[in-house]
Design an enzyme around this catalytic site. Structure first.
Site, mmCIF file in Angstrom:
data_model
loop_
_atom_site.group_PDB
_atom_site.id
_atom_site.type_symbol
_atom_site.label_atom_id
_atom_site.label_comp_id
_atom_site.label_asym_id
_atom_site.label_seq_id
_atom_site.Cartn_x
_atom_site.Cartn_y
_atom_site.Cartn_z
ATOM 1 N N ASP A 159 0.876 -1.159 0.000
ATOM 2 C CA ASP A 159 0.000 0.000 0.000
ATOM 3 C C ASP A 159 0.923 1.222 0.000
ATOM 4 O O ASP A 159 2.118 1.104 0.293
ATOM 5 C CB ASP A 159 -0.868 -0.041 1.270
ATOM 6 C CG ASP A 159 -1.622 1.252 1.498
ATOM 7 O OD1 ASP A 159 -2.258 1.745 0.543
ATOM 8 O OD2 ASP A 159 -1.573 1.775 2.630
ATOM 9 N N ASP A 188 -0.002 5.097 1.129
ATOM 10 C CA ASP A 188 -0.133 5.998 2.276
ATOM 11 C C ASP A 188 -0.062 5.256 3.605
ATOM 12 O O ASP A 188 -0.768 4.274 3.814
ATOM 13 C CB ASP A 188 -1.462 6.757 2.199
ATOM 14 C CG ASP A 188 -1.496 7.705 1.016
ATOM 15 O OD1 ASP A 188 -0.427 7.990 0.455
ATOM 16 O OD2 ASP A 188 -2.598 8.157 0.665
ATOM 17 N N LYS A 224 -9.662 -3.329 -2.798
ATOM 18 C CA LYS A 224 -8.347 -3.837 -3.212
ATOM 19 C C LYS A 224 -8.424 -5.230 -3.822
ATOM 20 O O LYS A 224 -7.454 -5.691 -4.414
ATOM 21 C CB LYS A 224 -7.370 -3.781 -2.038
ATOM 22 C CG LYS A 224 -6.959 -2.359 -1.743
ATOM 23 C CD LYS A 224 -5.563 -2.168 -1.227
ATOM 24 C CE LYS A 224 -5.275 -0.664 -1.106
ATOM 25 N NZ LYS A 224 -4.048 -0.363 -0.394
#
Ligand SMILES: [Mg+2]
Length: 138
Positions: free
Chosen positions: A10, A12, A74
């Site tokens: 990922d 952030d 996701k």
């Protein structure tokens, strides 16, 4: 030792803290990334151009063979990653700071790791050991 073929991060609160701290040499000397290991990112951010600008700024694109950056579940990102890489879910690792993403992607059979304070090389090494000790999926 069983090792993943694809490690996905990922962005952030997962990849940025790590890479920002070590951007001069993102993959430390001596860290042997085995041949055939691919690195990718999966982000649900709506700031697609901003995310790509940061990846360029930190010279990370040279390490990434797969990028899925757009809003949504996701699960969508990982189905695309599987199709594009040819790597099975059981041969992937995924690092993310949000439990909902870990929950969704775990269901696919990906080795998922909840990252509390940004990913570190120490955490990656520990998880590679855990990955190698998993029982084979039957
Ligand atoms: Mg995140």
């Amino acid at each position: 030792m069983a090792k993943p073929k694809l490690i996905v991060f990922d962005l952030d609160y997962t990849l940025w803290p790590f890479w920002v701290d070590t951007h001069v040499d993102p993959l430390p000397q001596g860290q042997k990334w085995r041949r055939g290991l691919q690195l990718g990112v999966a982000s649900r951010t709506g700031e697609v151009s901003g995310a790509n600008q940061l990846l360029s700024l930190y010279n990370l694109n040279q390490y990434l063979s797969l990028k899925e950056i757009y809003p949504g579940s996701k699960v969508t990102h990982f189905n695309k990653l599987k199709a594009d890489s040819g790597v099975q879910f059981s041969e992937m690792m995924f690092f993310d700071d949000e439990q909902r993403n870990i929950t969704d992607v775990s269901r696919l059979g990906v080795h998922c790791v909840l990252v509390p304070n940004g990913v570190t090389m120490k955490l990656i090494r520990e998880e590679l050991v855990k990955f190698s000790q998993r029982r084979p999926v039957t």
